[in-house]
Design a protein around this motif. Structure first.
Motif, PDB file in Angstrom:
ATOM      1  N   ALA A  66       0.833  -1.211   0.000  1.00 53.19           N
ATOM      2  CA  ALA A  66       0.000   0.000   0.000  1.00 53.19           C
ATOM      3  C   ALA A  66       0.861   1.252   0.000  1.00 53.19           C
ATOM      4  O   ALA A  66       0.588   2.213  -0.730  1.00 53.19           O
ATOM      5  CB  ALA A  66      -0.939  -0.012   1.204  1.00 53.19           C
ATOM      6  N   LYS A  89       0.305   3.400  -3.585  1.00 50.81           N
ATOM      7  CA  LYS A  89      -0.723   4.441  -3.505  1.00 50.81           C
ATOM      8  C   LYS A  89      -0.079   5.814  -3.669  1.00 50.81           C
ATOM      9  O   LYS A  89       0.809   6.190  -2.895  1.00 50.81           O
ATOM     10  CB  LYS A  89      -1.475   4.374  -2.160  1.00 50.81           C
ATOM     11  CG  LYS A  89      -2.217   3.065  -1.925  1.00 50.81           C
ATOM     12  CD  LYS A  89      -3.247   2.807  -2.988  1.00 50.81           C
ATOM     13  CE  LYS A  89      -3.946   1.483  -2.782  1.00 50.81           C
ATOM     14  NZ  LYS A  89      -4.869   1.164  -3.877  1.00 50.81           N
ATOM     15  N   ALA A 138      -4.904   8.011   0.935  1.00 45.58           N
ATOM     16  CA  ALA A 138      -5.238   6.618   0.676  1.00 45.58           C
ATOM     17  C   ALA A 138      -4.183   5.692   1.274  1.00 45.58           C
ATOM     18  O   ALA A 138      -4.503   4.649   1.861  1.00 45.58           O
ATOM     19  CB  ALA A 138      -5.367   6.376  -0.828  1.00 45.58           C
ATOM     20  N   ALA A 139      -2.913   6.065   1.116  1.00 45.83           N
ATOM     21  CA  ALA A 139      -1.843   5.232   1.664  1.00 45.83           C
ATOM     22  C   ALA A 139      -1.941   5.134   3.183  1.00 45.83           C
ATOM     23  O   ALA A 139      -1.851   4.037   3.756  1.00 45.83           O
ATOM     24  CB  ALA A 139      -0.483   5.802   1.253  1.00 45.83           C
TER      25      ALA A 139
END
Length: 485
Positions: A31, A35, A40-41
């Motif tokens: 992730a 990302k 979002a990460a």
């Protein structure tokens, strides 16, 4: 074997801890490295680390882009050469249509879209299924060599079966037909219409956005939300409308939903066909030959408009629409009109809209009073105060649900298509829109938006504050999950 069983029974907590650390650590690293949005990460890493076994499973289902950037980009680049041969096309000159303020926006479009802005297009607005579906079926019946259809939802209902019958007639008279339906959208009706298409020997495929294949997941990521219908490479339909009976007054009656679709003739049809051909090749590995699916000459009736397609999706064209809207809001000098069924812009777009309003630009935003997605409506409501306090005008339209996605700038530039102004459309879905330079079309779209405003209620800060606390809290909690709605 006995010793292994002993180790498992004796040390299973330690083994479970090691497994959770290995799986969770791998997912968290993935992730963090893949990302591009820091929010979002952080969100995915937090979910994974807080729940080391369940979190990675959720990330596996909803967080990984299975349509690999390099794979789909390479495939599209290879095919793009076949559809870029467009001799003797009219040059696009916006100087006589749009003020000089739009010169920079045109450059932005050149760099974001990779499709050229083309003149000589006739674009006709179609209101709802009552106008759009008969025109689409008539065009299919007139096709002589090819019909390409791509859609998100294709319901197996009275209107969907009419379209299938038209496609079957085309196949019977020797027309090449291809139908591409999103895998998630195909499950909105039962049985799915893909079975009927195959029964009638109509070549059809599903754009496989469903991460697990066998589960019905209406909120699965990476959907193909595009709506394209192209006949003989010369005439096309595009916009925001799916194929379902709810948009037809004779079927839905007083509950008929509204939407806006567009009939397109002219060189921009080649761009629509190019997008379909790339998605079809990605899904089926079949390359569609240029000679069958395209044409090089168009006789589009006047008046003509300058237009081009804007692709966006979780591939090399990610945030294409996002970038176009940022540029459009930045060059506005008088009026921005936005109509969106799902208005959940991220903070960057909110900042651009608010900045335009603070510059003195009149900003009108129309959203449905009755929304077909309750959770999205809650999240929208939670965010409205952020734009109203910055002098934007927000209107909740009365009447039935309106699915139209329409934007105009200063009566000269329009943006129409499949994209909603929400995180899913702007980052996760494969979308297709058109930017149009035409005062006539912008005026017609403005009339549609102004008609909604004339039958709408203004949203005010006082009205939002009057909502009971428990509902405001509910809205804010749902709003926290807005990137995944």
């Amino acid at each position: 074997m006995a010793y292994l069983e002993y180790l498992v029974s004796e040390y299973w907590p330690h083994l479970a801890l090691l497994l959770s650390v290995a799986v969770g650590g791998t997912a968290a690293v993935h992730a963090a490295m893949t990302k591009n949005d820091v929010r979002a990460a952080i969100g995915w890493v937090g979910i994974i680390m807080m729940s080391p076994l369940v979190g990675p499973f959720i990330y596996l289902i909803a967080g990984i882009n299975r349509i690999r950037h390099d794979h789909i980009s390479d495939q599209r680049n290879k095919s793009l050469k076949d559809y870029a041969v467009t001799p003797d096309l009219p040059a696009a000159d916006i100087s006589g249509i749009a003020p000089s303020q739009f010169a920079s926006l045109r450059v932005l479009g050149d760099r974001v879209s990779h499709f050229p802005l083309r003149d000589g297009n006739c674009i006709q607005i179609l209101q709802g299924g009552d106008q759009a579906y008969p025109a689409m079926i008539a065009a299919i019946d007139q096709a002589q060599k090819s019909v390409a259809l791509q859609t998100y939802i294709f319901d197996n209902d009275s209107e969907g079966r009419k379209v299938v019958d038209a496609l079957a007639r085309a196949v019977e008279r020797g027309v090449a037909v291809r139908v591409l339906i999103d895998a998630v959208g195909s499950k909105y009706s039962h049985p799915p219409i893909i079975r009927l298409l195959r029964k009638k020997k109509i070549p059809a495929a599903l754009f496989m956005t469903n991460p697990l294949g066998f589960m019905r997941m209406p909120y699965a990521n990476l959907r193909s939300h595009r709506k394209i219908l192209v006949m003989d490479g010369c005439t096309a339909f595009t916009g925001g409308m799916n194929i379902r009976a709810g948009f037809v007054s004779a079927v839905a009656g007083p509950d008929t939903a509204s939407d806006t679709h567009f009939k397109v003739e002219g060189p921009v049809v080649l761009q629509l066909m190019s997008v379909f051909a790339h998605d079809w090749e990605f899904t089926t590995k079949e390359n569609l030959p240029y000679e069958t699916w395209c044409c090089n000459t168009w006789r589009a009736p006047a008046p003509h408009a300058l237009a081009r397609c804007i692709r966006s999706g979780p591939d090399r064209y990610i945030v294409g629409t996002h970038n176009m809207l940022l540029g459009a809001f930045a060059v506005a000098q008088k009026h921005i009109r936005i109509q969106s069924p799902y208005f959940l812009p991220d903070q960057v777009l909110l900042g651009a809209i608010n900045t335009a309003a603070r510059r003195g630009i009149i900003v009108d935003i129309v959203i449905p009073g009755r929304n077909n997605l309750r959770l999205v409506n809650y999240a929208m409501t939670a965010q409205l105060d952020q734009i109203i306090r910055n002098h934007c005008r927000v209107w909740r339209a009365h009447g039935n649900f309106n699915h139209s996605k329409l934007i105009t700038i200063d009566g000269a530039w329009s943006y129409v298509g499949s994209s909603n102004m929400d995180p899913r459309s702007l980052r996760l879905n494969f979308e297709l829109d058109m930017e149009i330079y035409s005062r006539e079309i912008a005026a017609d779209i403005e009339k549609l938006i102004d008609s909604e405003i004339s039958n709408a209620e203004a949203v005010t800060l006082e009205g939002l504050a009057a909502i009971p606390f428990r509902k405001r809290l509910r809205n804010r909690i749902i709003w926290l999950a807005s990137p995944y709605l």
